[in-house]
Design an enzyme around this catalytic site. Sequence first.
Site, PDB file in Angstrom:
ATOM      1  N   HIS A  77      17.051 -17.264 -17.912  1.00 16.97           N
ATOM      2  CA  HIS A  77      15.799 -17.872 -18.375  1.00 16.97           C
ATOM      3  C   HIS A  77      15.046 -16.897 -19.276  1.00 16.97           C
ATOM      4  O   HIS A  77      14.762 -15.773 -18.890  1.00 16.97           O
ATOM      5  CB  HIS A  77      14.925 -18.270 -17.181  1.00 16.97           C
ATOM      6  CG  HIS A  77      15.369 -19.561 -16.556  1.00 16.97           C
ATOM      7  ND1 HIS A  77      14.541 -20.314 -15.760  1.00 16.97           N
ATOM      8  CD2 HIS A  77      16.538 -20.237 -16.640  1.00 16.97           C
ATOM      9  CE1 HIS A  77      15.197 -21.408 -15.373  1.00 16.97           C
ATOM     10  NE2 HIS A  77      16.408 -21.370 -15.884  1.00 16.97           N
ATOM     11  N   TYR A 205       4.930 -22.757 -13.016  1.00 17.01           N
ATOM     12  CA  TYR A 205       3.915 -22.284 -12.060  1.00 17.01           C
ATOM     13  C   TYR A 205       2.635 -23.055 -12.359  1.00 17.01           C
ATOM     14  O   TYR A 205       2.116 -22.991 -13.478  1.00 17.01           O
ATOM     15  CB  TYR A 205       3.656 -20.787 -12.249  1.00 17.01           C
ATOM     16  CG  TYR A 205       4.770 -19.900 -11.735  1.00 17.01           C
ATOM     17  CD1 TYR A 205       4.729 -19.370 -10.454  1.00 17.01           C
ATOM     18  CD2 TYR A 205       5.873 -19.589 -12.539  1.00 17.01           C
ATOM     19  CE1 TYR A 205       5.738 -18.546  -9.980  1.00 17.01           C
ATOM     20  CE2 TYR A 205       6.892 -18.766 -12.074  1.00 17.01           C
ATOM     21  CZ  TYR A 205       6.818 -18.246 -10.791  1.00 17.01           C
ATOM     22  OH  TYR A 205       7.822 -17.439 -10.324  1.00 17.01           O
ATOM     23  N   PRO A 297       5.213 -14.618  -2.195  1.00 19.53           N
ATOM     24  CA  PRO A 297       6.333 -14.984  -3.074  1.00 19.53           C
ATOM     25  C   PRO A 297       5.974 -15.232  -4.541  1.00 19.53           C
ATOM     26  O   PRO A 297       6.854 -15.158  -5.392  1.00 19.53           O
ATOM     27  CB  PRO A 297       6.874 -16.267  -2.436  1.00 19.53           C
ATOM     28  CG  PRO A 297       5.782 -16.786  -1.570  1.00 19.53           C
ATOM     29  CD  PRO A 297       4.996 -15.602  -1.126  1.00 19.53           C
ATOM     30  N   LYS A 301       9.084 -11.352  -6.381  1.00 19.21           N
ATOM     31  CA  LYS A 301       9.357  -9.907  -6.378  1.00 19.21           C
ATOM     32  C   LYS A 301      10.079  -9.395  -5.126  1.00 19.21           C
ATOM     33  O   LYS A 301      10.639  -8.295  -5.136  1.00 19.21           O
ATOM     34  CB  LYS A 301       8.040  -9.127  -6.543  1.00 19.21           C
ATOM     35  CG  LYS A 301       7.448  -9.216  -7.939  1.00 19.21           C
ATOM     36  CD  LYS A 301       8.203  -8.333  -8.912  1.00 19.21           C
ATOM     37  CE  LYS A 301       8.008  -8.742 -10.348  1.00 19.21           C
ATOM     38  NZ  LYS A 301       9.143  -9.422 -10.954  1.00 19.21           N
ATOM     39  N   TYR A 389       6.737  -9.685 -14.728  1.00 26.82           N
ATOM     40  CA  TYR A 389       7.615 -10.725 -14.175  1.00 26.82           C
ATOM     41  C   TYR A 389       9.093 -10.352 -14.348  1.00 26.82           C
ATOM     42  O   TYR A 389       9.899 -10.522 -13.430  1.00 26.82           O
ATOM     43  CB  TYR A 389       7.319 -12.077 -14.837  1.00 26.82           C
ATOM     44  CG  TYR A 389       7.938 -13.250 -14.103  1.00 26.82           C
ATOM     45  CD1 TYR A 389       7.227 -13.940 -13.127  1.00 26.82           C
ATOM     46  CD2 TYR A 389       9.258 -13.646 -14.358  1.00 26.82           C
ATOM     47  CE1 TYR A 389       7.791 -14.990 -12.430  1.00 26.82           C
ATOM     48  CE2 TYR A 389       9.844 -14.692 -13.675  1.00 26.82           C
ATOM     49  CZ  TYR A 389       9.105 -15.362 -12.714  1.00 26.82           C
ATOM     50  OH  TYR A 389       9.675 -16.404 -12.022  1.00 26.82           O
TER      51      TYR A 389
HETATM   52  P1  FAD Z   1      15.984  -9.611   5.037  1.00 27.74           P
HETATM   53  O1  FAD Z   1      16.520 -10.565   4.056  1.00 27.74           O
HETATM   54  O2  FAD Z   1      14.910 -10.069   5.952  1.00 27.74           O
HETATM   55  O3  FAD Z   1      17.210  -9.055   5.870  1.00 27.74           O
HETATM   56  C1  FAD Z   1      17.039  -8.292   7.044  1.00 27.74           C
HETATM   57  C2  FAD Z   1      18.237  -8.477   7.945  1.00 27.74           C
HETATM   58  O4  FAD Z   1      18.091  -7.649   9.079  1.00 27.74           O
HETATM   59  C3  FAD Z   1      18.368  -9.904   8.460  1.00 27.74           C
HETATM   60  O5  FAD Z   1      19.667 -10.376   8.257  1.00 27.74           O
HETATM   61  C4  FAD Z   1      18.012  -9.792   9.929  1.00 27.74           C
HETATM   62  O6  FAD Z   1      18.695 -10.750  10.727  1.00 27.74           O
HETATM   63  C5  FAD Z   1      18.438  -8.369  10.233  1.00 27.74           C
HETATM   64  N1  FAD Z   1      17.722  -7.796  11.378  1.00 27.74           N
HETATM   65  C6  FAD Z   1      16.421  -7.935  11.711  1.00 27.74           C
HETATM   66  N2  FAD Z   1      16.127  -7.275  12.824  1.00 27.74           N
HETATM   67  C7  FAD Z   1      17.277  -6.676  13.222  1.00 27.74           C
HETATM   68  C8  FAD Z   1      17.622  -5.859  14.330  1.00 27.74           C
HETATM   69  N3  FAD Z   1      16.699  -5.503  15.244  1.00 27.74           N
HETATM   70  N4  FAD Z   1      18.886  -5.432  14.441  1.00 27.74           N
HETATM   71  C9  FAD Z   1      19.810  -5.783  13.514  1.00 27.74           C
HETATM   72  N5  FAD Z   1      19.557  -6.562  12.457  1.00 27.74           N
HETATM   73  C10 FAD Z   1      18.303  -7.010  12.310  1.00 27.74           C
HETATM   74  N6  FAD Z   1      11.347 -13.648  -2.171  1.00 27.74           N
HETATM   75  C11 FAD Z   1      11.322 -14.104  -3.400  1.00 27.74           C
HETATM   76  O7  FAD Z   1      11.429 -13.287  -4.336  1.00 27.74           O
HETATM   77  N7  FAD Z   1      11.201 -15.458  -3.631  1.00 27.74           N
HETATM   78  C12 FAD Z   1      11.113 -16.356  -2.596  1.00 27.74           C
HETATM   79  O8  FAD Z   1      11.033 -17.562  -2.814  1.00 27.74           O
HETATM   80  C13 FAD Z   1      11.109 -15.908  -1.295  1.00 27.74           C
HETATM   81  N8  FAD Z   1      11.013 -16.758  -0.230  1.00 27.74           N
HETATM   82  C14 FAD Z   1      11.000 -16.236   1.040  1.00 27.74           C
HETATM   83  C15 FAD Z   1      10.867 -17.087   2.142  1.00 27.74           C
HETATM   84  C16 FAD Z   1      10.842 -16.565   3.446  1.00 27.74           C
HETATM   85  C17 FAD Z   1      10.703 -17.482   4.642  1.00 27.74           C
HETATM   86  C18 FAD Z   1      10.957 -15.157   3.641  1.00 27.74           C
HETATM   87  C19 FAD Z   1      10.932 -14.570   5.047  1.00 27.74           C
HETATM   88  C20 FAD Z   1      11.103 -14.331   2.526  1.00 27.74           C
HETATM   89  C21 FAD Z   1      11.120 -14.863   1.228  1.00 27.74           C
HETATM   90  N9  FAD Z   1      11.265 -14.020   0.112  1.00 27.74           N
HETATM   91  C22 FAD Z   1      11.249 -14.515  -1.139  1.00 27.74           C
HETATM   92  C23 FAD Z   1      11.436 -12.627   0.222  1.00 27.74           C
HETATM   93  C24 FAD Z   1      12.899 -12.225   0.104  1.00 27.74           C
HETATM   94  O9  FAD Z   1      13.723 -13.197   0.653  1.00 27.74           O
HETATM   95  C25 FAD Z   1      13.006 -10.918   0.808  1.00 27.74           C
HETATM   96  O10 FAD Z   1      12.195  -9.972   0.105  1.00 27.74           O
HETATM   97  C26 FAD Z   1      14.437 -10.384   0.932  1.00 27.74           C
HETATM   98  O11 FAD Z   1      15.165 -11.196   1.810  1.00 27.74           O
HETATM   99  C27 FAD Z   1      14.407  -8.947   1.434  1.00 27.74           C
HETATM  100  O12 FAD Z   1      15.688  -8.557   1.809  1.00 27.74           O
HETATM  101  P2  FAD Z   1      15.916  -7.552   2.993  1.00 27.74           P
HETATM  102  O13 FAD Z   1      17.379  -7.338   3.045  1.00 27.74           O
HETATM  103  O14 FAD Z   1      15.002  -6.404   2.854  1.00 27.74           O
HETATM  104  O15 FAD Z   1      15.395  -8.315   4.301  1.00 27.74           O
HETATM  105  C1  DHB Z   2      11.306 -19.067  -6.379  1.00 25.54           C
HETATM  106  C2  DHB Z   2      10.450 -18.452  -5.520  1.00 25.54           C
HETATM  107  C3  DHB Z   2       9.393 -17.749  -6.027  1.00 25.54           C
HETATM  108  O1  DHB Z   2       8.558 -17.123  -5.213  1.00 25.54           O
HETATM  109  C4  DHB Z   2       9.159 -17.663  -7.372  1.00 25.54           C
HETATM  110  O2  DHB Z   2       8.078 -16.992  -7.825  1.00 25.54           O
HETATM  111  C5  DHB Z   2      10.025 -18.263  -8.232  1.00 25.54           C
HETATM  112  C6  DHB Z   2      11.112 -18.958  -7.717  1.00 25.54           C
HETATM  113  C7  DHB Z   2      12.445 -19.831  -5.828  1.00 25.54           C
HETATM  114  O3  DHB Z   2      12.603 -19.885  -4.611  1.00 25.54           O
HETATM  115  O4  DHB Z   2      13.192 -20.414  -6.614  1.00 25.54           O
END
Ligand code: FAD
Ligand code: DHB
Length: 394
Positions: A77, A205, A297, A301, A389
């Site tokens: 994009h 947005y 969200p 980021k 962004y």
């Molecule tokens: P996570 O993806 O949370 O991974 C952590 C892992 O550790 C998980 O698999 C978990 O099961 C495991 N874990 C936890 N505790 C333990 C333990 N005690 N022992 C062993 N394993 C454990 N970001 C965006 O940019 N856009 C979005 O639209 C967006 N939507 C989101 C919606 C939700 C509901 C959430 C919660 C987050 C969203 N995010 C979004 C944020 C993005 O998904 C996260 O920033 C990203 O997943 C971070 O990755 P991570 O690996 O740090 O953490």
């Molecule tokens: C999506 C989520 C976001 O927070 C965003 O800023 C843009 C896209 C998504 O889930 O596609």
Amino acid sequence: MSTQAGRTQVGIIGAGPAGLLLGQLLHRMGIESVILEQRSAEYVLGRIRAGVLEQGSVHLMEQAGCADRLHREGLIHDGTLLSIGGENHRIDFRRRTGKTVTIYGQTELTRDLMDARAACGARTVYEAEDVQPVDFNGDHPRLLYRKGGVQHELRCDFIAGCDGYHGISRTSVPQAAIQLFERVYPFGWLGVLVDRPPVSEELIYTHHERGFALCSMRSHSRSRYYVQCRLDDRVEDWSDDRFYDELRRRLPRETAEALQTGPSIEKSIAPLRSFVAEPLRFGRLFLAGDAAHIVPPTGAKGLNLAASDVFYLAEALRDYYQEKSKAGIDGYSARALRRVWKAERFSWWMTATLHIFPESAGFDRRIQRAELDYLAQSDAAQTALAENYVGLPF
Ligand code: FAD
Ligand code: DHB
């Protein structure tokens, strides 16, 4: 109960994007790791989350040797649309920054990293129970866990806490050693995933009197839509019809008319929070990704910040093993936090600018309208949005 002992160089807690990407980058540097994940692989893949990758995150996937499908299936994009008061304003990322973003779901990225890890024979223990990092202030940290009724001890040189916001790593650190910064927002996002073509070629947005809305996508045939909702809303209260009606009311008229609806294949509510823990290093334990910080969200980021943390951490560990230098691990926290806070600032600003705050009236509301008006008209303001962004350099 007897204990089974094992050893690795880097013990990673969590098989989300942060843990898996770190594992793959380390593997390419010749550094061994074991990942302990509390859930099953299917459960991890079932979580619908982020969808927008910065160019830097795409480069890291290349560096990890995991970018073939991303390049084939990801959608590049060049810009995004801001709908303010029913009028669209296009922010042209490519013209303003020379950079683009790639639409590729977190689920797909996670799957690619899991496949690569399996292909290189690196170990991941799924459904590891009661994982505990211990002795990380000394030279011999260990990870304790249970699997299938057997107690295990994994000795490591270092531990990477990549276990998300609810993980055990951050809470294992003594309270006096860690500082927490937090802002909770008075609304959530209700998201729907649907197998229908996206309403627009680029993300929209939307700021509307009824609340924020976002039209996003996962592919040419799968859309992801969000509407700002109340914190006490429950998913069961939102039928698909109610969701699409609300979304249409917030979109410009032609967009609302073009919206193709269908049965939701996922529907969930996410609360919005800004959160940072400082520092990110405690002896031989490092925090990375959501374990260390959360962004609301708006601005996409979260996943990208997890990727940049992991890049800094992998470089630091490479310097330790290959150059016998501790400079990288000593500097990891400060280096990562500088970028984290800039992304926190941007996500906070996007959230504050585009949402309706229930308590806000009078002065605050007028200031918000002025901010939006300025953004709609100012070249400089649009360039600042674009620069953040697409992702600040790392
Ligand atoms: P996570 O993806 O949370 O991974 C952590 C892992 O550790 C998980 O698999 C978990 O099961 C495991 N874990 C936890 N505790 C333990 C333990 N005690 N022992 C062993 N394993 C454990 N970001 C965006 O940019 N856009 C979005 O639209 C967006 N939507 C989101 C919606 C939700 C509901 C959430 C919660 C987050 C969203 N995010 C979004 C944020 C993005 O998904 C996260 O920033 C990203 O997943 C971070 O990755 P991570 O690996 O740090 O953490
Ligand atoms: C999506 C989520 C976001 O927070 C965003 O800023 C843009 C896209 C998504 O889930 O596609």
